[in-house]
Write a protein that holds these residues in place. Structure first.
Motif, PDB file in Angstrom:
ATOM      1  N   THR A   9      21.356  69.040  56.259  1.00 28.57           N
ATOM      2  CA  THR A   9      20.311  68.970  57.282  1.00 28.57           C
ATOM      3  C   THR A   9      20.891  68.491  58.600  1.00 28.57           C
ATOM      4  O   THR A   9      20.608  69.053  59.649  1.00 28.57           O
ATOM      5  CB  THR A   9      19.175  68.036  56.834  1.00 28.57           C
ATOM      6  OG1 THR A   9      18.650  68.513  55.610  1.00 28.57           O
ATOM      7  CG2 THR A   9      18.074  67.985  57.876  1.00 28.57           C
ATOM      8  N   GLN A  38       4.247  78.567  63.680  1.00 29.56           N
ATOM      9  CA  GLN A  38       5.481  78.176  62.997  1.00 29.56           C
ATOM     10  C   GLN A  38       5.924  76.749  63.324  1.00 29.56           C
ATOM     11  O   GLN A  38       6.806  76.212  62.678  1.00 29.56           O
ATOM     12  CB  GLN A  38       6.617  79.167  63.290  1.00 29.56           C
ATOM     13  CG  GLN A  38       7.105  79.179  64.718  1.00 29.56           C
ATOM     14  CD  GLN A  38       6.396  80.207  65.590  1.00 29.56           C
ATOM     15  OE1 GLN A  38       5.256  80.580  65.322  1.00 29.56           O
ATOM     16  NE2 GLN A  38       7.080  80.677  66.617  1.00 29.56           N
ATOM     17  N   TYR A  39       5.282  76.109  64.312  1.00 27.89           N
ATOM     18  CA  TYR A  39       5.654  74.752  64.695  1.00 27.89           C
ATOM     19  C   TYR A  39       4.674  73.696  64.192  1.00 27.89           C
ATOM     20  O   TYR A  39       4.924  72.505  64.351  1.00 27.89           O
ATOM     21  CB  TYR A  39       5.759  74.637  66.218  1.00 27.89           C
ATOM     22  CG  TYR A  39       6.828  75.525  66.791  1.00 27.89           C
ATOM     23  CD1 TYR A  39       8.170  75.231  66.619  1.00 27.89           C
ATOM     24  CD2 TYR A  39       6.485  76.663  67.508  1.00 27.89           C
ATOM     25  CE1 TYR A  39       9.152  76.049  67.139  1.00 27.89           C
ATOM     26  CE2 TYR A  39       7.467  77.486  68.036  1.00 27.89           C
ATOM     27  CZ  TYR A  39       8.795  77.176  67.850  1.00 27.89           C
ATOM     28  OH  TYR A  39       9.765  77.977  68.364  1.00 27.89           O
ATOM     29  N   LEU A  41       3.745  72.551  61.192  1.00 30.07           N
ATOM     30  CA  LEU A  41       4.245  71.622  60.178  1.00 30.07           C
ATOM     31  C   LEU A  41       5.292  70.688  60.779  1.00 30.07           C
ATOM     32  O   LEU A  41       5.285  69.482  60.503  1.00 30.07           O
ATOM     33  CB  LEU A  41       4.818  72.359  58.971  1.00 30.07           C
ATOM     34  CG  LEU A  41       5.340  71.484  57.843  1.00 30.07           C
ATOM     35  CD1 LEU A  41       4.264  70.533  57.325  1.00 30.07           C
ATOM     36  CD2 LEU A  41       5.882  72.343  56.707  1.00 30.07           C
ATOM     37  N   GLY A  42       6.171  71.191  61.620  1.00 29.74           N
ATOM     38  CA  GLY A  42       7.162  70.341  62.281  1.00 29.74           C
ATOM     39  C   GLY A  42       6.506  69.272  63.131  1.00 29.74           C
ATOM     40  O   GLY A  42       6.933  68.118  63.138  1.00 29.74           O
ATOM     41  N   TYR A  46       6.695  65.293  62.513  1.00 30.28           N
ATOM     42  CA  TYR A  46       7.163  64.434  63.606  1.00 30.28           C
ATOM     43  C   TYR A  46       6.190  63.279  63.824  1.00 30.28           C
ATOM     44  O   TYR A  46       6.587  62.115  63.847  1.00 30.28           O
ATOM     45  CB  TYR A  46       7.323  65.264  64.886  1.00 30.28           C
ATOM     46  CG  TYR A  46       7.435  64.438  66.141  1.00 30.28           C
ATOM     47  CD1 TYR A  46       8.525  63.597  66.341  1.00 30.28           C
ATOM     48  CD2 TYR A  46       6.457  64.492  67.125  1.00 30.28           C
ATOM     49  CE1 TYR A  46       8.627  62.828  67.496  1.00 30.28           C
ATOM     50  CE2 TYR A  46       6.561  63.729  68.273  1.00 30.28           C
ATOM     51  CZ  TYR A  46       7.643  62.905  68.453  1.00 30.28           C
ATOM     52  OH  TYR A  46       7.744  62.140  69.594  1.00 30.28           O
ATOM     53  N   GLU A  88      12.800  68.064  55.904  1.00 32.04           N
ATOM     54  CA  GLU A  88      11.783  68.210  56.937  1.00 32.04           C
ATOM     55  C   GLU A  88      12.353  67.991  58.336  1.00 32.04           C
ATOM     56  O   GLU A  88      11.782  68.422  59.327  1.00 32.04           O
ATOM     57  CB  GLU A  88      10.628  67.236  56.697  1.00 32.04           C
ATOM     58  CG  GLU A  88       9.860  67.504  55.431  1.00 32.04           C
ATOM     59  CD  GLU A  88      10.407  66.729  54.227  1.00 32.04           C
ATOM     60  OE1 GLU A  88      11.524  66.162  54.316  1.00 32.04           O
ATOM     61  OE2 GLU A  88       9.729  66.700  53.204  1.00 32.04           O
ATOM     62  N   LEU A  91      12.595  71.068  60.405  1.00 37.08           N
ATOM     63  CA  LEU A  91      11.317  71.517  60.971  1.00 37.08           C
ATOM     64  C   LEU A  91      10.934  70.674  62.184  1.00 37.08           C
ATOM     65  O   LEU A  91      10.463  71.198  63.204  1.00 37.08           O
ATOM     66  CB  LEU A  91      10.206  71.448  59.926  1.00 37.08           C
ATOM     67  CG  LEU A  91      10.333  72.410  58.760  1.00 37.08           C
ATOM     68  CD1 LEU A  91       9.311  72.069  57.682  1.00 37.08           C
ATOM     69  CD2 LEU A  91      10.183  73.837  59.230  1.00 37.08           C
ATOM     70  N   GLN A  94      13.197  71.742  65.062  1.00 41.30           N
ATOM     71  CA  GLN A  94      12.791  73.020  65.661  1.00 41.30           C
ATOM     72  C   GLN A  94      11.586  72.837  66.579  1.00 41.30           C
ATOM     73  O   GLN A  94      11.534  73.416  67.664  1.00 41.30           O
ATOM     74  CB  GLN A  94      12.496  74.045  64.573  1.00 41.30           C
ATOM     75  CG  GLN A  94      13.755  74.498  63.874  1.00 41.30           C
ATOM     76  CD  GLN A  94      13.489  75.327  62.631  1.00 41.30           C
ATOM     77  OE1 GLN A  94      12.420  75.248  62.036  1.00 41.30           O
ATOM     78  NE2 GLN A  94      14.466  76.111  62.230  1.00 41.30           N
ATOM     79  N   TYR A  95      10.630  72.027  66.182  1.00 36.74           N
ATOM     80  CA  TYR A  95       9.463  71.753  67.028  1.00 36.74           C
ATOM     81  C   TYR A  95       9.888  71.038  68.309  1.00 36.74           C
ATOM     82  O   TYR A  95       9.546  71.456  69.418  1.00 36.74           O
ATOM     83  CB  TYR A  95       8.445  70.908  66.247  1.00 36.74           C
ATOM     84  CG  TYR A  95       7.419  70.241  67.117  1.00 36.74           C
ATOM     85  CD1 TYR A  95       6.486  70.987  67.835  1.00 36.74           C
ATOM     86  CD2 TYR A  95       7.370  68.853  67.247  1.00 36.74           C
ATOM     87  CE1 TYR A  95       5.541  70.371  68.650  1.00 36.74           C
ATOM     88  CE2 TYR A  95       6.437  68.239  68.052  1.00 36.74           C
ATOM     89  CZ  TYR A  95       5.524  68.994  68.755  1.00 36.74           C
ATOM     90  OH  TYR A  95       4.605  68.385  69.565  1.00 36.74           O
TER      91      TYR A  95
END
Length: 160
Positions: A9, A38-39, A41-42, A46, A88, A91, A94-95
């Motif tokens: 990760t 797609q963001y 869950l990120g 967070y 996680e 994710l 990415q967010y």
């Protein structure tokens, strides 16, 4: 196995480049309906993981380089922290990466709000404390604990 996941990760967070073009527009962190699917869950991860110790500030406040450093560093603003949301974390990265902004060429990576030109640009007429922190956000953004930075205190609602 846990060590393999953690190393993998961290490598993926390091290896993924920041977007070439920064996002434009206002803070959207309190408007989940405007967040690309797609963001979601990120963003949830967070907020869940980072708001244990402090306010989860909007990604736009720092450039993606700052977020990368914060996710990779276990020494976090003077405290040793265990950032243990391993799979996680990608994710979350990415967010934060895609909703933050890019640095200008040769611009130093800000680690504190006062060093961030984006933070200063978002607060052009605000007399900020010498070293603003997440707790000072609540003075003007009463909804910050609920991740609503668009709602302002009565004092600031009337100002342009």
């Amino acid at each position: 196995m846990t060590l393999f996941v953690a190393v993998g990760t961290s490598w993926m967070v390091r290896a993924q480049p920041a977007p070439q073009k920064p996002l434009e527009g206002k803070l959207e962190s309190s408007r989940e309906e405007q967040l690309a699917p797609q963001y979601k869950l990120g963003r949830e991860l967070y907020i869940k993981n980072c708001s244990h110790c402090h306010l989860a500030i909007p990604p736009e406040v720092f450039p993606s380089d700052t977020w990368r450093a914060l996710l990779l560093d276990s020494y976090h603003y003077g405290r040793q922290v265990q950032i243990d949301f391993r799979p996680e974390k990608l994710l979350v990265w990415q967010y934060l990466r895609d909703y933050s902004r890019a640095l200008q060429e040769k611009e130093p990576v800000p680690y504190y709000f006062a060093e961030s030109r984006y933070f200063r640009a978002l607060h052009p007429k605000v007399p900020l404390p010498k070293r603003p922190d997440a707790a000072s956000c609540l003075q003007c953004h009463p909804g910050a604990k609920a991740d609503n930075y668009l709602r302002l205190s009565a004092e600031w609602e009337e100002k342009p």
